[in-house]
Design a protein around this motif. Structure first.
Motif, PDB file in Angstrom:
ATOM      1  N   PRO A  97       0.820  -1.212   0.000  1.00 31.57           N
ATOM      2  CA  PRO A  97       0.000   0.000   0.000  1.00 31.57           C
ATOM      3  C   PRO A  97       0.854   1.262   0.000  1.00 31.57           C
ATOM      4  O   PRO A  97       1.990   1.244   0.454  1.00 31.57           O
ATOM      5  N   ARG A  98       0.271   2.323  -0.544  1.00 35.03           N
ATOM      6  CA  ARG A  98       0.951   3.627  -0.533  1.00 35.03           C
ATOM      7  C   ARG A  98      -0.009   4.705  -0.050  1.00 35.03           C
ATOM      8  O   ARG A  98      -1.204   4.504  -0.039  1.00 35.03           O
ATOM      9  N   GLY A  99       0.559   5.822   0.322  1.00 36.64           N
ATOM     10  CA  GLY A  99      -0.245   6.957   0.734  1.00 36.64           C
ATOM     11  C   GLY A  99      -0.644   6.907   2.195  1.00 36.64           C
ATOM     12  O   GLY A  99      -0.094   6.150   2.992  1.00 36.64           O
ATOM     13  N   LYS A 100      -1.603   7.746   2.519  1.00 34.84           N
ATOM     14  CA  LYS A 100      -2.096   7.861   3.890  1.00 34.84           C
ATOM     15  C   LYS A 100      -3.619   7.868   3.866  1.00 34.84           C
ATOM     16  O   LYS A 100      -4.230   8.041   2.827  1.00 34.84           O
ATOM     17  N   GLY A 101      -4.203   7.683   5.029  1.00 32.64           N
ATOM     18  CA  GLY A 101      -5.652   7.773   5.173  1.00 32.64           C
ATOM     19  C   GLY A 101      -6.397   6.716   4.372  1.00 32.64           C
ATOM     20  O   GLY A 101      -6.024   5.548   4.345  1.00 32.64           O
ATOM     21  N   VAL A 102      -7.470   7.163   3.694  1.00 36.24           N
ATOM     22  CA  VAL A 102      -8.311   6.245   2.941  1.00 36.24           C
ATOM     23  C   VAL A 102      -7.524   5.581   1.816  1.00 36.24           C
ATOM     24  O   VAL A 102      -7.696   4.385   1.553  1.00 36.24           O
ATOM     25  N   ARG A 103      -6.644   6.332   1.159  1.00 35.46           N
ATOM     26  CA  ARG A 103      -5.843   5.748   0.076  1.00 35.46           C
ATOM     27  C   ARG A 103      -5.016   4.576   0.607  1.00 35.46           C
ATOM     28  O   ARG A 103      -4.943   3.523  -0.011  1.00 35.46           O
ATOM     29  N   ARG A 104      -4.395   4.751   1.731  1.00 39.56           N
ATOM     30  CA  ARG A 104      -3.596   3.680   2.336  1.00 39.56           C
ATOM     31  C   ARG A 104      -4.485   2.511   2.735  1.00 39.56           C
ATOM     32  O   ARG A 104      -4.138   1.344   2.547  1.00 39.56           O
ATOM     33  N   ALA A 105      -5.656   2.803   3.298  1.00 38.08           N
ATOM     34  CA  ALA A 105      -6.585   1.743   3.714  1.00 38.08           C
ATOM     35  C   ALA A 105      -7.036   0.922   2.509  1.00 38.08           C
ATOM     36  O   ALA A 105      -7.078  -0.309   2.567  1.00 38.08           O
ATOM     37  N   VAL A 106      -7.359   1.593   1.414  1.00 37.31           N
ATOM     38  CA  VAL A 106      -7.740   0.870   0.190  1.00 37.31           C
ATOM     39  C   VAL A 106      -6.551   0.055  -0.309  1.00 37.31           C
ATOM     40  O   VAL A 106      -6.713  -1.090  -0.734  1.00 37.31           O
ATOM     41  N   GLY A 107      -5.347   0.611  -0.243  1.00 43.34           N
ATOM     42  CA  GLY A 107      -4.147  -0.140  -0.622  1.00 43.34           C
ATOM     43  C   GLY A 107      -3.958  -1.380   0.223  1.00 43.34           C
ATOM     44  O   GLY A 107      -3.601  -2.453  -0.287  1.00 43.34           O
ATOM     45  N   ASP A 108      -4.195  -1.250   1.532  1.00 44.15           N
ATOM     46  CA  ASP A 108      -4.128  -2.421   2.406  1.00 44.15           C
ATOM     47  C   ASP A 108      -5.148  -3.468   1.973  1.00 44.15           C
ATOM     48  O   ASP A 108      -4.849  -4.662   1.946  1.00 44.15           O
ATOM     49  N   LEU A 109      -6.353  -3.026   1.642  1.00 47.06           N
ATOM     50  CA  LEU A 109      -7.413  -3.942   1.240  1.00 47.06           C
ATOM     51  C   LEU A 109      -7.076  -4.661  -0.070  1.00 47.06           C
ATOM     52  O   LEU A 109      -7.088  -5.883  -0.130  1.00 47.06           O
ATOM     53  N   VAL A 110      -6.757  -3.892  -1.115  1.00 45.30           N
ATOM     54  CA  VAL A 110      -6.606  -4.496  -2.446  1.00 45.30           C
ATOM     55  C   VAL A 110      -5.301  -5.266  -2.627  1.00 45.30           C
ATOM     56  O   VAL A 110      -5.150  -5.985  -3.614  1.00 45.30           O
ATOM     57  N   SER A 111      -4.370  -5.136  -1.693  1.00 48.26           N
ATOM     58  CA  SER A 111      -3.128  -5.902  -1.798  1.00 48.26           C
ATOM     59  C   SER A 111      -3.131  -7.128  -0.889  1.00 48.26           C
ATOM     60  O   SER A 111      -2.129  -7.830  -0.789  1.00 48.26           O
ATOM     61  N   CYS A 112      -4.244  -7.407  -0.256  1.00 45.78           N
ATOM     62  CA  CYS A 112      -4.350  -8.517   0.702  1.00 45.78           C
ATOM     63  C   CYS A 112      -5.456  -9.479   0.262  1.00 45.78           C
ATOM     64  O   CYS A 112      -6.635  -9.147   0.366  1.00 45.78           O
ATOM     65  N   PRO A 113      -5.085 -10.663  -0.244  1.00 42.38           N
ATOM     66  CA  PRO A 113      -6.130 -11.595  -0.684  1.00 42.38           C
ATOM     67  C   PRO A 113      -7.068 -12.021   0.444  1.00 42.38           C
ATOM     68  O   PRO A 113      -8.248 -12.278   0.208  1.00 42.38           O
TER      69      PRO A 113
END
Length: 163
Positions: A97-113
């Protein structure tokens, strides 16, 4: 432990709790909207879900989550929220994931099967409720790809064992 210590969630203080809350709220709101819509249309959930449908949806959830979180061809979905860190096994890639806040949260989500699997299962359950035959067909296709993946791994393992 001081009050300042308890105010932080982790040592780096970069866990996007607000972003996670936004994603959880989005999931819950989507589920509530779906439930309201199907009730308004008079659609009733299935009385029973046979074990073979659970297994079929499980295989489909597994494959859908791997496709979304790790497949090269779906990189365009993850790219705004992640950055490539390397190659995984087979045709998979490793993104962080990259970024902060919601962007980071979405990155955490979409990079984790494992994380994506909850959303994939939710979509499949909604489909199973409204269009069970079509959902079973989609699940059968994704299940077939899952089986094919395992056969590919078995073939590779067999070749490596012989060499």
């Amino acid at each position: 432990m001081t009050a300042a210590d308890t105010a932080r969630y982790d040592d780096q203080d970069d866990t996007p709790l607000t972003g996670y809350a936004v994603l959880a709220g989005t999931f819950a709101t989507g589920l509530a909207a779906f439930t309201a819509a199907v009730r308004a249309r008079g659609v009733r959930p299935p009385r029973d879900v046979p074990p073979w449908d659970v297994a079929l949806m499980g295989a489909a959830t597994y494959k859908a989550s791997r496709l979304l979180a790790n497949d090269k061809i779906t990189s365009f979905v993850r790219a705004p929220f992640t950055e490539r860190k390397g190659d995984g096994e087979a045709a998979e890639v490793m993104d962080e994931p990259r970024g902060k806040g919601v962007r980071r949260a979405v990155g955490d989500l979409v990079s984790c099967p494992f994380c994506v699997s909850v959303w994939a299962a939710g979509a499949l359950v909604c489909g199973y409720t409204t269009v069970p035959r079509a959902t079973r067909l989609v699940c059968a296709g994704l299940g077939a790809v899952t089986l094919a993946d395992w056969l590919q791994y078995a073939w590779t393992w067999t070749q490596q064992s012989v060499e």
